[in-house]
Design an enzyme around this catalytic site. Sequence first.
Site, PDB file in Angstrom:
ATOM      1  N   SER A   1      40.668  42.113  33.706  1.00  8.95           N
ATOM      2  CA  SER A   1      41.878  41.815  34.458  1.00  8.95           C
ATOM      3  C   SER A   1      42.789  40.964  33.578  1.00  8.95           C
ATOM      4  O   SER A   1      42.390  39.882  33.133  1.00  8.95           O
ATOM      5  CB  SER A   1      41.487  41.064  35.736  1.00  8.95           C
ATOM      6  OG  SER A   1      42.632  40.707  36.470  1.00  8.95           O
TER       7      SER A   1
ATOM      8  N   LYS B   1      43.184  46.200  33.819  1.00  8.98           N
ATOM      9  CA  LYS B   1      43.924  45.946  35.075  1.00  8.98           C
ATOM     10  C   LYS B   1      45.035  44.967  34.747  1.00  8.98           C
ATOM     11  O   LYS B   1      44.775  43.884  34.229  1.00  8.98           O
ATOM     12  CB  LYS B   1      42.963  45.368  36.108  1.00  8.98           C
ATOM     13  CG  LYS B   1      43.599  44.624  37.271  1.00  8.98           C
ATOM     14  CD  LYS B   1      42.588  44.458  38.403  1.00  8.98           C
ATOM     15  CE  LYS B   1      42.663  43.097  39.069  1.00  8.98           C
ATOM     16  NZ  LYS B   1      41.626  42.939  40.109  1.00  8.98           N
TER      17      LYS B   1
ATOM     18  N   LYS C   1      47.927  42.503  35.999  1.00  8.02           N
ATOM     19  CA  LYS C   1      48.468  41.768  37.143  1.00  8.02           C
ATOM     20  C   LYS C   1      49.975  41.974  37.141  1.00  8.02           C
ATOM     21  O   LYS C   1      50.608  41.879  36.076  1.00  8.02           O
ATOM     22  CB  LYS C   1      48.131  40.280  36.997  1.00  8.02           C
ATOM     23  CG  LYS C   1      46.652  39.977  37.210  1.00  8.02           C
ATOM     24  CD  LYS C   1      46.279  40.141  38.673  1.00  8.02           C
ATOM     25  CE  LYS C   1      44.900  39.596  38.954  1.00  8.02           C
ATOM     26  NZ  LYS C   1      44.539  39.774  40.386  1.00  8.02           N
TER      27      LYS C   1
ATOM     28  N   ASP D   1      47.441  45.155  39.950  1.00  2.21           N
ATOM     29  CA  ASP D   1      47.086  44.290  41.085  1.00  2.21           C
ATOM     30  C   ASP D   1      48.194  43.261  41.295  1.00  2.21           C
ATOM     31  O   ASP D   1      48.444  42.434  40.416  1.00  2.21           O
ATOM     32  CB  ASP D   1      45.757  43.584  40.796  1.00  2.21           C
ATOM     33  CG  ASP D   1      45.258  42.752  41.970  1.00  2.21           C
ATOM     34  OD1 ASP D   1      45.911  42.744  43.028  1.00  2.21           O
ATOM     35  OD2 ASP D   1      44.196  42.102  41.822  1.00  2.21           O
TER      36      ASP D   1
ATOM     37  N   GLU E   1      46.304  47.999  43.499  1.00  4.90           N
ATOM     38  CA  GLU E   1      45.490  47.063  44.284  1.00  4.90           C
ATOM     39  C   GLU E   1      46.348  46.064  45.052  1.00  4.90           C
ATOM     40  O   GLU E   1      47.167  45.355  44.477  1.00  4.90           O
ATOM     41  CB  GLU E   1      44.546  46.328  43.306  1.00  4.90           C
ATOM     42  CG  GLU E   1      43.580  45.350  43.946  1.00  4.90           C
ATOM     43  CD  GLU E   1      42.633  44.725  42.913  1.00  4.90           C
ATOM     44  OE1 GLU E   1      42.525  45.257  41.784  1.00  4.90           O
ATOM     45  OE2 GLU E   1      42.022  43.700  43.228  1.00  4.90           O
TER      46      GLU E   1
ATOM     47  N   ASP F   1      42.029  44.840  48.500  1.00  6.06           N
ATOM     48  CA  ASP F   1      41.180  43.735  48.055  1.00  6.06           C
ATOM     49  C   ASP F   1      41.204  42.696  49.187  1.00  6.06           C
ATOM     50  O   ASP F   1      40.345  42.710  50.081  1.00  6.06           O
ATOM     51  CB  ASP F   1      41.726  43.199  46.719  1.00  6.06           C
ATOM     52  CG  ASP F   1      41.050  41.927  46.229  1.00  6.06           C
ATOM     53  OD1 ASP F   1      40.193  41.390  46.943  1.00  6.06           O
ATOM     54  OD2 ASP F   1      41.382  41.448  45.123  1.00  6.06           O
TER      55      ASP F   1
ATOM     56  N   LYS G   1      34.328  42.436  46.802  1.00  2.00           N
ATOM     57  CA  LYS G   1      34.034  41.091  46.279  1.00  2.00           C
ATOM     58  C   LYS G   1      33.098  40.445  47.284  1.00  2.00           C
ATOM     59  O   LYS G   1      33.495  40.190  48.437  1.00  2.00           O
ATOM     60  CB  LYS G   1      35.312  40.251  46.194  1.00  2.00           C
ATOM     61  CG  LYS G   1      36.197  40.563  45.006  1.00  2.00           C
ATOM     62  CD  LYS G   1      37.377  39.612  44.979  1.00  2.00           C
ATOM     63  CE  LYS G   1      38.364  40.057  43.922  1.00  2.00           C
ATOM     64  NZ  LYS G   1      39.707  39.506  44.180  1.00  2.00           N
TER      65      LYS G   1
ATOM     66  N   GLY H   1      36.237  40.510  40.906  1.00  2.00           N
ATOM     67  CA  GLY H   1      35.779  39.261  40.296  1.00  2.00           C
ATOM     68  C   GLY H   1      36.622  38.094  40.752  1.00  2.00           C
ATOM     69  O   GLY H   1      37.770  38.268  41.178  1.00  2.00           O
TER      70      GLY H   1
HETATM   71  O1  SMG Z   1      36.956  37.673  37.576  1.00  2.00           O
HETATM   72  O2  SMG Z   1      37.924  38.774  35.974  1.00  2.00           O
HETATM   73  C1  SMG Z   1      37.944  38.181  37.043  1.00  2.00           C
HETATM   74  C2  SMG Z   1      39.266  38.069  37.748  1.00  2.00           C
HETATM   75  C3  SMG Z   1      39.616  39.350  38.384  1.00  2.00           C
HETATM   76  O3  SMG Z   1      41.878  39.717  38.876  1.00  2.00           O
HETATM   77  C4  SMG Z   1      40.840  39.254  39.249  1.00  2.00           C
HETATM   78  N1  SMG Z   1      40.693  38.629  40.421  1.00  2.00           N
HETATM   79  O4  SMG Z   1      42.838  39.694  43.030  1.00  2.00           O
HETATM   80  O5  SMG Z   1      41.320  40.734  42.026  1.00  2.00           O
HETATM   81  C5  SMG Z   1      41.973  39.714  42.179  1.00  2.00           C
HETATM   82  C6  SMG Z   1      41.767  38.481  41.343  1.00  2.00           C
HETATM   83  C7  SMG Z   1      41.495  37.300  42.212  1.00  2.00           C
HETATM   84  C8  SMG Z   1      41.247  36.049  41.493  1.00  2.00           C
HETATM   85  S1  SMG Z   1      42.640  35.416  40.782  1.00  2.00           S
HETATM   86  C9  SMG Z   1      42.402  33.780  40.657  1.00  2.00           C
HETATM   87 MG    MG Z   2      42.763  41.792  43.519  1.00  2.00          MG
END
Ligand code: SMG
Ligand code: MG
Length: 367
Positions: free
Chosen positions: A135, A161, A163, A188, A213, A238, A262, A290
């Site tokens: 991510s 992924k 953001k 995402d 996402e 999510d 998750k 994650g």
């Molecule tokens: O654990 O690699 C990881 C982070 C993956 O993007 C990630 N998590 O919305 O999926 C999501 C985010 C939530 C945590 S952001 C602080």
């Molecule tokens: Mg997410």
Amino acid sequence: MKIEKIEFIFADLPLVRPFQTSFSTQTVRHLVVVKAHTNIGIGWSECVAMAEPLYSSEYLAGCVDVIKTFFLPALKQAGDFQVSEISKILGPFLGHPMAKAALETACLDAQLKSEKRSFAEFFGATRTKVDCGVSVGISSSIEKLEEEVAGYIAEGYQRIKLKIQPGWDIKPVGRIRELYPNTLMQVDANQAYTRADIGHLLQLDQFDLLLNEQPLHEHDIVGHAKLAAKSKTPVCLDESIISLQTAQDAIELKATSVINIKPGRVGGYLESRAIHDFCKEIGIPVWCGGMLESGIGRAANVALAALDGFKLPGDTSASNRYYKRDITEPFVMKNGQLDVPKKPGIGVDIDEDFLNSIAQKRDEVKL
Ligand code: SMG
Ligand code: MG
């Protein structure tokens, strides 16, 4: 089993680089590690909530409080309990899935260690290795993003992924797609858009993404269904999915055709497995999300992701994507994959000396 004592260890693990999402920039993972002392042995978990209620309504100090004030007295009153009964015992207390998951996971670790079984074996995992995605946070420039992604691709990550948020979407995604025409990619937004942006989001269809996402607010299931009806890119929920029931409802309403599982967000690994089983049955692909876990949470996530219905690479990245030094032995990626732990319970050892050296605060409850 019976819980005799619970220790909460608050510790800060610095991230190797800041992680910017549509709702925050994190430079440190604030951890609460849970050490459960039970009549059948010790179990470990971590609470995946953030320090602030920004990803979801839960936050670390609140999780510890609800565990101490409500969950532990209820488990004490229940007497001898099975791990499979915890969610029912805690059922009257609404919400707080991350706090519930932290407690259930520590108990499950203790139980499986006492039976000398691994999480993967207990779940019914079919793989010994899982595919890794990564991510990638919002960057200060497209050049910086290119650099970061190039590093991950060189390391062997199988899926990227990105953001996104309003103002950081079509351009950066288009540029990365241009550079890597054959790489598995997804985006995402962590709820950063509204229904008014559906037309804009449809521009993402040109990039052949695996999924989009959680673009809209967690409560906007109908909005996601409206987007999904128009979009070529599958919509993946999510934050909206907090239980098997909410997963079933969102699927039935056609708001989601892929699910990010998750464990913390849905109340634990048992509920996660139930969502997996349901989705597998009806042919909905799932993948493991994650929360910047330390090795403790990562170990359990990797075991879950080894189940058959996890069809896409997860946000199960190597430890060095997050931390210079982890509180367990590191997860090292080989050929774009992580090994599923084989040892009993979560299957990794906690480096208690290191954990103690970074601990900021401790709390404990004797039952
Ligand atoms: O654990 O690699 C990881 C982070 C993956 O993007 C990630 N998590 O919305 O999926 C999501 C985010 C939530 C945590 S952001 C602080
Ligand atoms: Mg997410």
